[in-house]
Design a protein around this motif. Structure first.
Motif, PDB file in Angstrom:
ATOM      1  N   ARG A   1       3.172   2.623  -1.062  1.00  0.00           N
ATOM      2  CA  ARG A   1       3.136   1.167  -1.204  1.00  0.00           C
ATOM      3  C   ARG A   1       4.553   0.623  -1.376  1.00  0.00           C
ATOM      4  O   ARG A   1       4.914  -0.399  -0.804  1.00  0.00           O
ATOM      5  N   ALA A   2       5.374   1.321  -2.154  1.00  0.00           N
ATOM      6  CA  ALA A   2       6.760   0.887  -2.358  1.00  0.00           C
ATOM      7  C   ALA A   2       7.552   0.969  -1.050  1.00  0.00           C
ATOM      8  O   ALA A   2       8.363   0.089  -0.751  1.00  0.00           O
TER       9      ALA A   2
ATOM     10  N   LEU B   1       7.727  -0.419  -6.810  1.00  0.00           N
ATOM     11  CA  LEU B   1       6.879   0.648  -7.311  1.00  0.00           C
ATOM     12  C   LEU B   1       6.019   0.141  -8.457  1.00  0.00           C
ATOM     13  O   LEU B   1       6.535  -0.339  -9.466  1.00  0.00           O
ATOM     14  N   TYR B   2       4.706   0.235  -8.316  1.00  0.00           N
ATOM     15  CA  TYR B   2       3.797  -0.197  -9.374  1.00  0.00           C
ATOM     16  C   TYR B   2       2.476   0.541  -9.228  1.00  0.00           C
ATOM     17  O   TYR B   2       2.201   1.161  -8.195  1.00  0.00           O
ATOM     18  N   PHE B   3       1.657   0.486 -10.278  1.00  0.00           N
ATOM     19  CA  PHE B   3       0.332   1.100 -10.291  1.00  0.00           C
ATOM     20  C   PHE B   3      -0.696   0.031 -10.603  1.00  0.00           C
ATOM     21  O   PHE B   3      -0.462  -0.832 -11.439  1.00  0.00           O
ATOM     22  N   THR B   4      -1.832   0.115  -9.950  1.00  0.00           N
ATOM     23  CA  THR B   4      -2.928  -0.793 -10.285  1.00  0.00           C
ATOM     24  C   THR B   4      -3.642  -0.238 -11.519  1.00  0.00           C
ATOM     25  O   THR B   4      -3.494   0.937 -11.860  1.00  0.00           O
ATOM     26  N   GLU B   5      -4.432  -1.064 -12.163  1.00  0.00           N
ATOM     27  CA  GLU B   5      -5.198  -0.603 -13.334  1.00  0.00           C
ATOM     28  C   GLU B   5      -6.180   0.493 -12.929  1.00  0.00           C
ATOM     29  O   GLU B   5      -6.396   1.441 -13.684  1.00  0.00           O
ATOM     30  N   ASP B   6      -6.781   0.369 -11.745  1.00  0.00           N
ATOM     31  CA  ASP B   6      -7.709   1.405 -11.280  1.00  0.00           C
ATOM     32  C   ASP B   6      -6.995   2.746 -11.124  1.00  0.00           C
ATOM     33  O   ASP B   6      -7.547   3.800 -11.450  1.00  0.00           O
TER      34      ASP B   6
END
Length: 89
Positions: free
Chosen positions: A35-36, A63-68
């Motif tokens: 995604r990044a 760069l990030y993460f979803t809660e799921d």
């Protein structure tokens, strides 16, 4: 470098990450890195060239993460065990 950064962020955002990490960890890390890489490098959230337009999935990009995704890394929450009462008539 992104894989190392993603791993460090996971450890920061999921402090109770089990050792060894769950089997879902490589997929979560790879998804965040891909995604990044797909985010526009200049930080634009959308771009148009002729008749083609593209919108980034996340306004912040990077760069990030979803809660799921983070839930896939967290240890399962066990239901509390407590004493119980049986009513008789």
């Amino acid at each position: 470098m992104l894989i190392r950064d993603a791993s460090a962020r996971v450890r920061q955002q999921v402090p109770d990450l089990p050792d060894p990490p769950p089997d879902t960890a490589p997929g979560v890390i790879c998804t965040a890195v891909l995604r990044a890489l797909a985010s526009p490098p200049d930080g634009n959230t959308s771009e148009t060239v002729g008749g083609h337009s593209r919108t980034a999935a996340h306004a912040g990009g990077g760069l990030y993460f979803t809660e799921d995704e983070l839930d896939l890394l967290r240890p399962p929450v066990l239901s509390p065990r407590a004493a119980f009462t049986i009513w008789t008539v």
